[in-house]
Design a protein around this motif. Sequence first.
Motif, PDB file in Angstrom:
ATOM      1  N   ARG A 140       0.894  -1.282   0.025  1.00 37.48           N
ATOM      2  CA  ARG A 140      -0.054   0.017   0.044  1.00 37.48           C
ATOM      3  C   ARG A 140       0.679   1.277  -0.049  1.00 37.48           C
ATOM      4  O   ARG A 140       0.575   2.237  -0.752  1.00 37.48           O
ATOM      5  N   PRO A 141       2.021   1.523   0.923  1.00 41.50           N
ATOM      6  CA  PRO A 141       2.715   2.455   0.833  1.00 41.50           C
ATOM      7  C   PRO A 141       3.539   2.720  -0.570  1.00 41.50           C
ATOM      8  O   PRO A 141       3.555   3.818  -1.202  1.00 41.50           O
ATOM      9  N   VAL A 142       3.815   1.544  -1.481  1.00 38.78           N
ATOM     10  CA  VAL A 142       4.417   1.543  -2.657  1.00 38.78           C
ATOM     11  C   VAL A 142       3.228   2.301  -3.611  1.00 38.78           C
ATOM     12  O   VAL A 142       3.622   3.067  -4.505  1.00 38.78           O
ATOM     13  N   ALA A 143       1.979   1.870  -3.585  1.00 32.91           N
ATOM     14  CA  ALA A 143       0.944   2.370  -4.359  1.00 32.91           C
ATOM     15  C   ALA A 143       0.719   3.833  -4.051  1.00 32.91           C
ATOM     16  O   ALA A 143       0.567   4.658  -5.193  1.00 32.91           O
ATOM     17  N   ALA A 144       0.928   4.089  -2.791  1.00 36.78           N
ATOM     18  CA  ALA A 144       0.632   5.565  -2.413  1.00 36.78           C
ATOM     19  C   ALA A 144       1.989   6.441  -2.895  1.00 36.78           C
ATOM     20  O   ALA A 144       1.547   7.485  -3.517  1.00 36.78           O
ATOM     21  N   ILE A 145       3.134   5.923  -3.219  1.00 37.12           N
ATOM     22  CA  ILE A 145       4.281   6.664  -3.701  1.00 37.12           C
ATOM     23  C   ILE A 145       3.916   6.825  -5.088  1.00 37.12           C
ATOM     24  O   ILE A 145       4.425   7.782  -5.948  1.00 37.12           O
ATOM     25  N   THR A 146       3.810   5.632  -5.767  1.00 40.07           N
ATOM     26  CA  THR A 146       3.304   5.699  -7.254  1.00 40.07           C
ATOM     27  C   THR A 146       2.359   6.500  -7.634  1.00 40.07           C
ATOM     28  O   THR A 146       2.425   7.441  -8.515  1.00 40.07           O
ATOM     29  N   GLY A 147       1.240   6.626  -6.917  1.00 42.09           N
ATOM     30  CA  GLY A 147       0.191   7.645  -7.246  1.00 42.09           C
ATOM     31  C   GLY A 147       0.726   8.987  -7.130  1.00 42.09           C
ATOM     32  O   GLY A 147       0.330   9.825  -7.924  1.00 42.09           O
ATOM     33  N   ALA A 148       1.474   9.331  -5.902  1.00 48.16           N
ATOM     34  CA  ALA A 148       1.890  10.616  -5.883  1.00 48.16           C
ATOM     35  C   ALA A 148       3.013  11.148  -7.018  1.00 48.16           C
ATOM     36  O   ALA A 148       3.042  12.162  -7.281  1.00 48.16           O
ATOM     37  N   GLY A 165       6.179   7.420   8.878  1.00 52.01           N
ATOM     38  CA  GLY A 165       6.093   6.222   9.362  1.00 52.01           C
ATOM     39  C   GLY A 165       7.707   5.693   9.843  1.00 52.01           C
ATOM     40  O   GLY A 165       8.477   6.424   9.959  1.00 52.01           O
ATOM     41  N   PRO A 166       7.839   4.451   9.946  1.00 52.97           N
ATOM     42  CA  PRO A 166       9.235   4.061  10.672  1.00 52.97           C
ATOM     43  C   PRO A 166      10.304   4.051   9.429  1.00 52.97           C
ATOM     44  O   PRO A 166      10.017   4.286   8.491  1.00 52.97           O
ATOM     45  N   ASP A 167      11.497   4.130  10.280  1.00 55.01           N
ATOM     46  CA  ASP A 167      12.670   4.371   9.092  1.00 55.01           C
ATOM     47  C   ASP A 167      12.988   3.064   8.490  1.00 55.01           C
ATOM     48  O   ASP A 167      14.057   2.272   8.783  1.00 55.01           O
ATOM     49  N   ASP A 168      12.204   2.788   7.446  1.00 57.93           N
ATOM     50  CA  ASP A 168      12.408   1.257   6.704  1.00 57.93           C
ATOM     51  C   ASP A 168      12.707   1.699   5.121  1.00 57.93           C
ATOM     52  O   ASP A 168      12.944   2.748   5.049  1.00 57.93           O
ATOM     53  N   ARG A 172      12.952   5.035   3.141  1.00 54.41           N
ATOM     54  CA  ARG A 172      14.156   5.669   2.544  1.00 54.41           C
ATOM     55  C   ARG A 172      13.967   5.849   1.037  1.00 54.41           C
ATOM     56  O   ARG A 172      14.587   6.854   0.390  1.00 54.41           O
ATOM     57  N   LEU A 173      13.118   4.863   0.279  1.00 55.39           N
ATOM     58  CA  LEU A 173      12.690   5.304  -1.032  1.00 55.39           C
ATOM     59  C   LEU A 173      12.100   6.525  -1.306  1.00 55.39           C
ATOM     60  O   LEU A 173      12.543   7.062  -2.282  1.00 55.39           O
ATOM     61  N   ALA A 174      11.195   6.870  -0.543  1.00 57.21           N
ATOM     62  CA  ALA A 174      10.453   8.145  -0.413  1.00 57.21           C
ATOM     63  C   ALA A 174      11.256   9.130  -0.382  1.00 57.21           C
ATOM     64  O   ALA A 174      11.226  10.320  -1.075  1.00 57.21           O
TER      65      ALA A 174
END
Length: 407
Positions: A140-148, A165-168, A172-174
């Motif tokens: 889900r976070p990856v989908a949010a990053i893709t949409g943004a 969110g946590p430093d995972d 780091r990708l975002a």
Amino acid sequence: MRLTPRDVTFNPRTLISRLPFRARLAVSFAGLFLLVGSALLASVVALARYGTAQKVQGMAIAHVDAPFDGAPYGPTTPAQSAVGTNAASGEALVQKIDQTVQAVQNTALREMVLWSGVALVVLAVVAGVLGWRLAGRALRPVAAITGAARQISQENLHQRLSLTGPDDELHRLADTFDTMLDRLEKSFESQRRFVANASHELKTPLAVQRTCLQVGFADPLPGDLADVRDDVLAANYEAERLINALLLLARSDRGLDETEPVDLAATARIVAAESTPLASKNKVRVSLDADANAPLVVPGDPVLVRHLLTNLTRNAIQYNRPGGRVRIRLDTAAATATVTNTGPIVAPEKIPDLFEPFRRHGPDRTATAGHGLGLSIARSIAEAHGAELTARAGEEGGLVLTVRFAP
């Protein structure tokens, strides 16, 4: 199309590699569950078979080693013979019991393997469904990053993902993506400032040169000198047009600060009227097809929209043939403006190059008219208005340029 044996060969690895990442995760979860479950089932069956065999063997040894009432030595009596007969019957009974126990053991193990296999397959499917849901939650976070990222373009590079969110790995990708946007924004801003500042700086000496030419070489002049003056003034005028085009390109690249309703039909009529002298010079006929009862109104900057239609129309006139035609057509239902000309044949693979700055149909920088910025400016203005400018080759030559505005 003819298929070879290689084309129809079933390759599970290739099939799985074509699945979406989420589906591959779900298949991996189900496959891992099935593999581990199969190993567990095989271990349980082997241990169960070994354990039951030991139990049955222990029972048989205990029965054979048990004492019986009979004299081990000496002559046998009828009673002892009866005891021997009973012992033989007992051994036959033991063998029958052993066979029955073995059959029951095999049947029990077979049924256990069968129903355990069915339960394993069902649970593997359930694991795949749960894996699909878990993969969706994890991605889900990856989908949010893709949409943004899709919403961020050259006009709104100031937007950032700002993932919390946590430093995972996803965080780091975002952050890396936001850092890249920072560099891109600075680069675009630097480019725009350079074009605007350079254009402004060049306009002043050109204006001074033109004034000096007009005043210092005022009539009457010898014929040869008058021709030189006219050539220099024409070059000065073309240089000023180029600078104005660069300024317009820089302005459209910055995007729109404010918008207002723009009547495309009225703007197209003005553009068609203003292009009449150029069309007459090039012996091209310009026609406008617009429904007066259904005006096409779009939000935008009136000046930039006018430049958009002007550039498309001038491009269609300049790159045309004598006796050709240019048609401007507005479609209210589809919210499109289409400019069609009857120019030379354009190869489809060459069309994307025409939208690059200083690119023309033919050898670069050799045209006698235009600077190769018309379509670049038109595309930039269209993007600033959230519209899409597309081009395709005409059936009889020329181009069909379509601007599709957002509904």
